[in-house]
Design an enzyme around this catalytic site. Sequence first.
Site, PDB file in Angstrom:
ATOM      1  N   GLY A   8      35.996  37.919  40.220  1.00 43.16           N
ATOM      2  CA  GLY A   8      35.651  38.911  39.210  1.00 43.16           C
ATOM      3  C   GLY A   8      35.905  38.398  37.806  1.00 43.16           C
ATOM      4  O   GLY A   8      36.309  39.136  36.911  1.00 43.16           O
ATOM      5  N   GLN A  12      36.027  42.352  32.123  1.00 44.07           N
ATOM      6  CA  GLN A  12      36.967  42.362  30.996  1.00 44.07           C
ATOM      7  C   GLN A  12      38.261  41.629  31.343  1.00 44.07           C
ATOM      8  O   GLN A  12      38.665  40.685  30.649  1.00 44.07           O
ATOM      9  CB  GLN A  12      37.298  43.806  30.598  1.00 44.07           C
ATOM     10  CG  GLN A  12      38.482  43.925  29.649  1.00 44.07           C
ATOM     11  CD  GLN A  12      38.977  45.341  29.448  1.00 44.07           C
ATOM     12  OE1 GLN A  12      38.629  45.961  28.451  1.00 44.07           O
ATOM     13  NE2 GLN A  12      39.794  45.864  30.359  1.00 44.07           N
ATOM     14  N   SER A 125      45.338  50.349  40.664  1.00 44.24           N
ATOM     15  CA  SER A 125      44.897  51.294  39.644  1.00 44.24           C
ATOM     16  C   SER A 125      45.748  52.549  39.647  1.00 44.24           C
ATOM     17  O   SER A 125      46.170  53.036  40.707  1.00 44.24           O
ATOM     18  CB  SER A 125      43.431  51.682  39.880  1.00 44.24           C
ATOM     19  OG  SER A 125      43.053  52.759  39.029  1.00 44.24           O
ATOM     20  N   GLU A 127      44.580  55.287  39.273  1.00 40.77           N
ATOM     21  CA  GLU A 127      43.776  56.307  39.963  1.00 40.77           C
ATOM     22  C   GLU A 127      44.323  56.599  41.357  1.00 40.77           C
ATOM     23  O   GLU A 127      44.024  57.643  41.936  1.00 40.77           O
ATOM     24  CB  GLU A 127      42.319  55.854  40.052  1.00 40.77           C
ATOM     25  CG  GLU A 127      41.572  55.859  38.736  1.00 40.77           C
ATOM     26  CD  GLU A 127      41.244  57.266  38.232  1.00 40.77           C
ATOM     27  OE1 GLU A 127      40.961  58.134  39.072  1.00 40.77           O
ATOM     28  OE2 GLU A 127      41.274  57.481  37.013  1.00 40.77           O
ATOM     29  N   TYR A 149      36.893  55.816  44.095  1.00 39.00           N
ATOM     30  CA  TYR A 149      37.502  54.601  43.535  1.00 39.00           C
ATOM     31  C   TYR A 149      39.004  54.582  43.808  1.00 39.00           C
ATOM     32  O   TYR A 149      39.553  53.572  44.254  1.00 39.00           O
ATOM     33  CB  TYR A 149      37.222  54.554  42.027  1.00 39.00           C
ATOM     34  CG  TYR A 149      37.899  53.422  41.296  1.00 39.00           C
ATOM     35  CD1 TYR A 149      37.324  52.156  41.255  1.00 39.00           C
ATOM     36  CD2 TYR A 149      39.106  53.620  40.612  1.00 39.00           C
ATOM     37  CE1 TYR A 149      37.943  51.104  40.566  1.00 39.00           C
ATOM     38  CE2 TYR A 149      39.716  52.589  39.928  1.00 39.00           C
ATOM     39  CZ  TYR A 149      39.131  51.338  39.910  1.00 39.00           C
ATOM     40  OH  TYR A 149      39.743  50.314  39.233  1.00 39.00           O
TER      41      TYR A 149
END
Length: 317
Positions: A8, A12, A125, A127, A149
């Site tokens: 990846g 960013q 994450s 999340e 996600y």
Amino acid sequence: MKKALICGVSGQDGAYLAKLLLEKGYEVYGGSRDAQMASFRNLNRLGIQQQIKLVSISINDFRSVLQTILRVKPDEVYNLAGQSSVGLSFEQPVETLESISVGTLNLLEAIRFSNLPIKFYNAGSSECFGDTGSIAADENTPFRPRSPYGVAKAAAFWQVANYREAYQLQACTGILFNHESPLRPERFVTQKIVAAACRIANGSRETLTLGNIDIARDWGWAPDYVEAMWMMLQHDKADDYVIATGHTHKLRDFIRVVFKRVDLNWEDHVRSDPSFFRPTDIAEGHANPAKAYAKLGWTAQHTMDEVGKLMVEGYNL
């Protein structure tokens, strides 16, 4: 010279991490699904593409992952790949689960099979926590994800923990809260706000329409956070860490900072539309990054106000 494989690398975090590792003298391999066709725009923006050894790797394909691991023989593997948008995960739940959960499992299994002394970092994450109200989440806070996600990231987290315990892999997860930069694509709300504010400041007559601007998040600066990833793999004992600033702000505060930076009153240009709200969302995100400071010596170097201003300044990079 240490070798690192970043899965990846075009995102960013991948780009900033690649830059950091190059500065530390690493030989950096950047993984992407199609290294010949990908644009690697972020690597170009940071001026480092020519220094990265680009490799094609599909983390959903175990054979591709194993072949890459055996060919590169990295000292460190950073898993930053997979579908990265919470909003998009509601529209593409299967792709989200497979790219994050199955991809992580393939990397872990390939490292185990290779029998090489590889240190593994997994991008977790906030999340995963879901809505903790005003409670600041730490490494012992239960997971109650509220998005596909978040569910996928929670599954990947437990896979890493299981391989660390069952096979003694040097594997860890960074549970990162929101972290932003000018490299964010516009599908992320922070960059959507920055882009609109800059266009309006340059004469556009548009109105920026957003969903719930009263959500609250812990926003940090992405280059700070990739340093935490590296620091985790340098520690003697593999472990999991919450990475955040420890300060929470409403989205409307971020909007205010961005529009003020371009000399505009945000209330004249922004409206909230309930049709943009997610099916389920997290009202507030609070973090306790004390363990990262105590064990790694890491602390966030930038406030939310500074992040908003830096994103405006870097918008046209």
